[in-house]
Write an enzyme that holds these catalytic residues in place. Structure first.
Site, PDB file in Angstrom:
ATOM      1  N   ILE A  86       0.825  -1.210   0.000  1.00 24.09           N
ATOM      2  CA  ILE A  86       0.000   0.000   0.000  1.00 24.09           C
ATOM      3  C   ILE A  86       0.863   1.265   0.000  1.00 24.09           C
ATOM      4  O   ILE A  86       0.481   2.300  -0.554  1.00 24.09           O
ATOM      5  CB  ILE A  86      -0.930  -0.012   1.244  1.00 24.09           C
ATOM      6  CG1 ILE A  86      -1.902  -1.200   1.160  1.00 24.09           C
ATOM      7  CG2 ILE A  86      -1.696   1.302   1.367  1.00 24.09           C
ATOM      8  CD1 ILE A  86      -2.746  -1.407   2.419  1.00 24.09           C
ATOM      9  N   ASP A 119      -8.498   3.375  -6.136  1.00 22.15           N
ATOM     10  CA  ASP A 119      -8.928   3.986  -7.399  1.00 22.15           C
ATOM     11  C   ASP A 119     -10.221   3.335  -7.905  1.00 22.15           C
ATOM     12  O   ASP A 119     -11.089   4.004  -8.460  1.00 22.15           O
ATOM     13  CB  ASP A 119      -7.808   3.843  -8.435  1.00 22.15           C
ATOM     14  CG  ASP A 119      -6.482   4.379  -7.905  1.00 22.15           C
ATOM     15  OD1 ASP A 119      -6.504   5.451  -7.266  1.00 22.15           O
ATOM     16  OD2 ASP A 119      -5.447   3.728  -8.103  1.00 22.15           O
ATOM     17  N   ARG A 122     -13.175   4.533  -5.624  1.00 17.28           N
ATOM     18  CA  ARG A 122     -13.583   5.880  -6.062  1.00 17.28           C
ATOM     19  C   ARG A 122     -14.389   5.798  -7.345  1.00 17.28           C
ATOM     20  O   ARG A 122     -15.447   6.424  -7.477  1.00 17.28           O
ATOM     21  CB  ARG A 122     -12.336   6.736  -6.367  1.00 17.28           C
ATOM     22  CG  ARG A 122     -11.646   7.246  -5.167  1.00 17.28           C
ATOM     23  CD  ARG A 122     -10.387   7.967  -5.607  1.00 17.28           C
ATOM     24  NE  ARG A 122      -9.622   8.394  -4.454  1.00 17.28           N
ATOM     25  CZ  ARG A 122      -8.338   8.716  -4.494  1.00 17.28           C
ATOM     26  NH1 ARG A 122      -7.682   8.661  -5.631  1.00 17.28           N
ATOM     27  NH2 ARG A 122      -7.727   9.107  -3.406  1.00 17.28           N
ATOM     28  N   HIS A 146      -0.951   4.752 -10.492  1.00 14.76           N
ATOM     29  CA  HIS A 146      -1.674   5.028  -9.247  1.00 14.76           C
ATOM     30  C   HIS A 146      -1.483   6.483  -8.845  1.00 14.76           C
ATOM     31  O   HIS A 146      -1.408   6.818  -7.677  1.00 14.76           O
ATOM     32  CB  HIS A 146      -1.190   4.075  -8.155  1.00 14.76           C
ATOM     33  CG  HIS A 146      -1.854   4.265  -6.823  1.00 14.76           C
ATOM     34  ND1 HIS A 146      -3.225   4.152  -6.647  1.00 14.76           N
ATOM     35  CD2 HIS A 146      -1.344   4.565  -5.610  1.00 14.76           C
ATOM     36  CE1 HIS A 146      -3.519   4.381  -5.362  1.00 14.76           C
ATOM     37  NE2 HIS A 146      -2.392   4.632  -4.725  1.00 14.76           N
TER      38      HIS A 146
HETATM   39  N1  LIG Z   1      -2.242   2.523  -2.150  1.00 12.68           N
HETATM   40  C1  LIG Z   1      -3.170   3.359  -1.723  1.00 12.68           C
HETATM   41  O1  LIG Z   1      -4.256   3.432  -2.291  1.00 12.68           O
HETATM   42  C2  LIG Z   1      -2.929   4.227  -0.528  1.00 12.68           C
HETATM   43  C3  LIG Z   1      -3.994   4.852   0.123  1.00 12.68           C
HETATM   44  C4  LIG Z   1      -3.725   5.621   1.259  1.00 12.68           C
HETATM   45  C5  LIG Z   1      -2.428   5.756   1.711  1.00 12.68           C
HETATM   46  N2  LIG Z   1      -1.415   5.156   1.048  1.00 12.68           N
HETATM   47  C6  LIG Z   1      -0.015   5.247   1.509  1.00 12.68           C
HETATM   48  O2  LIG Z   1       0.101   4.455   2.682  1.00 12.68           O
HETATM   49  C7  LIG Z   1       1.157   4.982   3.484  1.00 12.68           C
HETATM   50  C8  LIG Z   1       0.643   5.223   4.885  1.00 12.68           C
HETATM   51  O3  LIG Z   1      -0.352   6.234   4.875  1.00 12.68           O
HETATM   52  P1  LIG Z   1      -1.252   6.507   6.156  1.00 12.68           P
HETATM   53  O4  LIG Z   1      -2.135   7.624   5.807  1.00 12.68           O
HETATM   54  O5  LIG Z   1      -1.823   5.222   6.633  1.00 12.68           O
HETATM   55  O6  LIG Z   1      -0.134   7.033   7.158  1.00 12.68           O
HETATM   56  P2  LIG Z   1      -0.135   6.900   8.755  1.00 12.68           P
HETATM   57  O7  LIG Z   1       0.928   7.843   9.216  1.00 12.68           O
HETATM   58  O8  LIG Z   1      -1.523   7.008   9.296  1.00 12.68           O
HETATM   59  O9  LIG Z   1       0.329   5.389   9.005  1.00 12.68           O
HETATM   60  C9  LIG Z   1       1.621   4.980   8.705  1.00 12.68           C
HETATM   61  C10 LIG Z   1       2.025   3.862   9.646  1.00 12.68           C
HETATM   62  O10 LIG Z   1       3.348   3.443   9.293  1.00 12.68           O
HETATM   63  C11 LIG Z   1       4.049   3.184  10.482  1.00 12.68           C
HETATM   64  N3  LIG Z   1       5.500   3.263  10.249  1.00 12.68           N
HETATM   65  C12 LIG Z   1       6.250   4.380  10.098  1.00 12.68           C
HETATM   66  N4  LIG Z   1       7.543   4.042   9.924  1.00 12.68           N
HETATM   67  C13 LIG Z   1       7.607   2.694   9.962  1.00 12.68           C
HETATM   68  C14 LIG Z   1       8.677   1.756   9.866  1.00 12.68           C
HETATM   69  N5  LIG Z   1       9.940   2.168   9.699  1.00 12.68           N
HETATM   70  N6  LIG Z   1       8.376   0.445   9.944  1.00 12.68           N
HETATM   71  C15 LIG Z   1       7.120   0.036  10.122  1.00 12.68           C
HETATM   72  N7  LIG Z   1       6.067   0.873  10.235  1.00 12.68           N
HETATM   73  C16 LIG Z   1       6.310   2.188  10.153  1.00 12.68           C
HETATM   74  C17 LIG Z   1       3.558   4.234  11.458  1.00 12.68           C
HETATM   75  O11 LIG Z   1       3.765   3.808  12.792  1.00 12.68           O
HETATM   76  C18 LIG Z   1       2.063   4.305  11.109  1.00 12.68           C
HETATM   77  O12 LIG Z   1       1.326   3.368  11.873  1.00 12.68           O
HETATM   78  C19 LIG Z   1       1.629   6.262   2.794  1.00 12.68           C
HETATM   79  O13 LIG Z   1       2.746   5.941   2.001  1.00 12.68           O
HETATM   80  C20 LIG Z   1       0.444   6.627   1.928  1.00 12.68           C
HETATM   81  O14 LIG Z   1       0.826   7.414   0.841  1.00 12.68           O
HETATM   82  C21 LIG Z   1      -1.638   4.383  -0.046  1.00 12.68           C
END
Ligand SMILES: NC(=O)c1ccc[n+]([C@@H]2O[C@H](COP(=O)([O-])OP(=O)(O)OC[C@H]3O[C@@H](n4cnc5c(N)ncnc54)[C@H](O)[C@@H]3O)[C@@H](O)[C@H]2O)c1
Ligand SMILES: *[C@@H]1O[C@H](CO)[C@@H](O)[C@H](O)[C@H]1NC(C)=O
Length: 233
Positions: A86, A119, A122, A146
């Protein structure tokens, strides 16, 4: 699970309706191997958001490093697991994961899936609005990348079949490429993981879109429609 680890454990044996699962928390690199050993599906949502003063390149470097560490653990502890990646940018973290697995000698392109379900969710939501339907009754394949204009909703292949005019197509496409909320994001990840678990369980006809290794274009990875089964794609 709360804030302690971004490794979510999923019990592939859990049958719908029965509470046949356990939740356990793990923290830090020293517990990484305990968290991963024996897993059939690994969901990686780990990553940092952008802080003031950071460029996108800084973000990329950090998330690439996190994904690399987690994938090294997967290669060692559960090399046959299906990966739902993700962490953004998905179009870069998936190739990075592939390189880590190649180096470890465990790479199986059928088991590495970048999550682009957001995506699709949505697209289903916005198309359903136009058609006056429940989003659950709508299926829009979304392929390509993406990010922004690389997201390609295939509005000509919407189910139920519908013929959008040029104006509707342009409006919907731009909305799908740029829309979204937090709730929808989490929901999309769960929906995709569920589909992977159904495939692992042996259910037939599980078809979803994901960012995967591909021979369809000259690009090595493209979001495509894939059939999910016991061995991934
Ligand atoms: N693919 C998708 O459709 C999609 C959708 C939403 C978010 N994202 C991506 O997912 C990622 C997280 O987004 P979020 O909004 O959940 O952020 P968030 O800050 O809410 O969550 C991130 C998590 O990662 C953990 N983390 C940080 N460093 C770490 C490490 N070194 N090892 C293990 N865990 C670690 C944190 O503790 C936290 O729980 C981002 O890269 C975001 O862009 C992708
Ligand atoms: C990922 O997508 C972004 C946005 O379209 C693009 O700038 C970047 O070059 C892509 N990265 C890879 C490795 O394809």
């Amino acid at each position: 699970m709360e804030g302690s680890s971004s490794l979510r454990r999923a019990n592939c044996g859990a049958k719908g309706g029965s509470p046949g699962f356990k939740v356990r928390g793990f923290m830090g690199q020293q517990q990484l191997e305990d968290a991963l050993t024996g897993m059939g599906l690994v969901i990686i949502p780990a990553g940092v958001p952008r802080f003031p003063g950071m460029t996108r390149d800084d973000l990329f470097n950090i998330n690439a490093g996190i994904v690399k560490t987690l994938c090294e653990g997967i290669a060692k502890c559960c090399p046959k697991a299906i990966i739902n990646l993700i962490s953004n940018p998905v179009n870069s973290t998936v190739p990075i994961a592939a390189e880590v697995f190649k180096k470890a000698g465990t790479y199986d392109p059928k088991r590495l899936l970048g999550v682009t379900m957001l995506d699709v969710v949505r697209a289903n939501t916005f198309v359903a609005e136009v058609l006056g339907l429940d989003p659950r009754e709508v299926d829009v394949p979304v392929v390509g990348g993406h990010a922004g204009v690389t997201i390609l909703p295939l509005l000509s292949q919407v189910k139920p079949l519908f013929s959008f005019n040029k104006e509707e197509t342009e409006h919907l496409t731009s909305r799908i490429q740029n829309g979204g909320t937090e709730v929808v994001e989490a929901y999309a990840a769960v929906k995709f993981a569920d589909a992977c678990l159904q495939g692992l369980r042996g259910d037939a006809g599980i078809i979803q879109c994901a960012f995967v290794s591909s021979q369809v274009t000259e690009l090595p990875f493209v979001a495509s429609r894939v059939r999910l089964g016991r061995n991934g794609v």
